[in-house]
Design an enzyme around this catalytic site. Structure first.
Site, PDB file in Angstrom:
ATOM      1  N   GLU A 206      -0.686  -9.163   6.519  1.00  0.00           N
ATOM      2  CA  GLU A 206      -0.674  -7.728   6.812  1.00  0.00           C
ATOM      3  C   GLU A 206      -0.234  -7.409   8.232  1.00  0.00           C
ATOM      4  OE1 GLU A 206      -3.599  -3.785   6.402  1.00  0.00           O
ATOM      5  OE2 GLU A 206      -4.344  -5.769   5.862  1.00  0.00           O
ATOM      6  N   LYS A 222      -4.072  -2.518   0.467  1.00  0.00           N
ATOM      7  CA  LYS A 222      -5.260  -2.217  -0.338  1.00  0.00           C
ATOM      8  C   LYS A 222      -4.884  -2.473  -1.785  1.00  0.00           C
ATOM      9  CE  LYS A 222      -9.082  -1.212   1.648  1.00  0.00           C
ATOM     10  NZ  LYS A 222      -9.088  -2.469   2.346  1.00  0.00           N
TER      11      LYS A 222
END
Length: 411
Positions: A206, A222
């Site tokens: 990420e 997410k």
């Protein structure tokens, strides 16, 4: 490069692991040695803004506990010991892009020779570390159910809840262990970072933020699904299911809205856009649902103002940010420290790129304390048992390298 770098008390190595679709300016980047640095647990940003004015490379980290400078919060003690904030101007910078190697140093030829003279082999040894957990499964489930009551009462919409796994009295070779982690789980925002006795071995998928000229972007994750690495047809089905999951989309869009709001505080009016929504990226163990949000920075926005607007990152907090940070401090059994913070670099021109510190091993070589944390996004519709299983899934690669035998082949 890593064997050479390990001679230095402070170094930072970043590797995109050949993920070509993730907007990287470098394939890998190494900084070693310290010309100057800023470290502070009090009023840190005046110092970094002064450092930013210098036309030098800067590397360093933002600990999750930096939140306490933005909100009236108090974290528990963290045994790894990373400062809330640290940046350094390196003596030497080595970068690779494609087939081009660049060394920036007062004596580049000497650096090149030293790297070439260093061993090209990693010292491998069997590892079998006994891992303990801060929370039992039943205690974890009780906390998730309690957090769902906060959501029902309207305290928050979503909260990222993390738990720690740890080992005491262990001795590791961080460079060798990082090499093994990269074999098991190469990821586009991987980092090996040493700050004296503290080490970060990071296999993060990420990005937190990247700035190029006036454009700034964030790529929150997410949504997670375990891959099927044997049956391609089933793996494609899992990928499709993740992209169409209403639960995962709901979590993702909440974070997207939070990031849009944060970026709007520092970007030109009407410039914040969602470039990608619910895009599935595939990594060695998991598929991830990732969105990309970007904007055009307003004039004269300092680095400290950018961090103040965006940190901690929404994917590791939830919404609304202030309230969930209070709940994180109340319900989590451990301080996060550098976990769910960020490591990155700032160029001479003032551009930068920072990751999110997840899927990471943290280690203190002075106290022989090793730790890793995992978490997931909790909404009212979350199933506590499934959230527990998701946490264990995210730790698969780390568990594998912590029970490693060099006689085994890692695929």
């Amino acid at each position: 490069m890593l064997n050479w770098a390990s001679r230095f008390d402070i170094f930072c190595f970043m590797d995109d692991c050949n993920y070509n679709a993730t907007h990287h300016s470098f394939d890998c980047l190494l900084s070693v040695g310290v010309k100057s640095s800023v470290i502070s647990n009090n009023h840190p940003f005046a110092k970094i803004d002064a450092l930013m004015a210098q036309k030098d490379w800067k590397f360093g980290h933002l600990s999750f506990d930096l939140k306490n400078h933005f909100y009236p919060l108090q974290s528990k003690d963290n045994p790894i010991g990373f400062a809330d904030f640290f940046f350094f101007v390196p003596q030497h910078v080595v970068s690779i892009k494609g087939d081009r190697l660049c060394i920036e140093s007062d004596n580049a030829a000497c650096v090149y020779e030293s790297i070439m003279d260093a061993s090209s082999m990693f010292e491998e040894s069997a590892i079998d570390i006994t891992i303990q957990q801060r929370l039992t499964k039943s205690a974890y489930i009780d906390k998730i159910n309690a957090l769902k009551q906060h959501i029902l009462r309207g305290d928050c919409y979503e909260i990222n809840f993390c738990q720690e796994f740890y080992a005491e009295g262990v001795a590791i070779n961080p460079v060798s262990l990082f090499s093994q982690l990269m074999q098991v789980s190469p990821n586009p925002f991987s980092v090996l970072y040493r700050n004296n006795d503290q080490y970060l071995l990071c296999a993060s998928p990420e990005r937190f933020i990247k700035k190029e000229s006036k454009r700034i972007l964030s790529q929150p994750i997410k949504g997670t699904a375990k891959r099927d690495l044997i049956d391609q047809e089933q793996d494609d089905f899992i990928r499709k299911q993740l992209q169409e999951s209403q639960k995962e989309r709901a979590e993702n869009v909440m974070v997207v809205d939070l990031v849009r709001n944060d970026l709007s505080r520092i970007c030109e009016k009407n410039s914040v856009v969602v470039d990608e929504l619910f895009n599935v990226y595939s990594f060695p163990q998991v598929h991830q649902l990732i969105s990309t949000i970007s904007g055009q920075l307003s004039d004269y926005v300092s680095f400290s103002k950018i961090i103040e607007a965006l940190f901690p990152m929404g994917s590791m907090t939830g919404a609304p940010k202030h309230r969930v940070l209070q709940l994180i401090d109340e319900y989590e059994a451990s301080s996060r420290g550098l976990f769910s913070g960020s490591v990155g670099y700032i160029t001479k021109e003032g551009d930068f790129d920072f990751n999110v510190v997840i899927r990471s091993i943290l280690y203190n070589s002075a106290t022989n304390y090793l730790s890793y944390q995992v978490g997931s996004g909790i909404t009212f519709y979350s199933d506590a048992e499934k959230e527990w299983e998701e946490c264990l899934l995210k730790a698969v690669a780390i568990k594998k390298v912590l029970t490693y035998s060099p006689a085994l082949t890692i695929n």
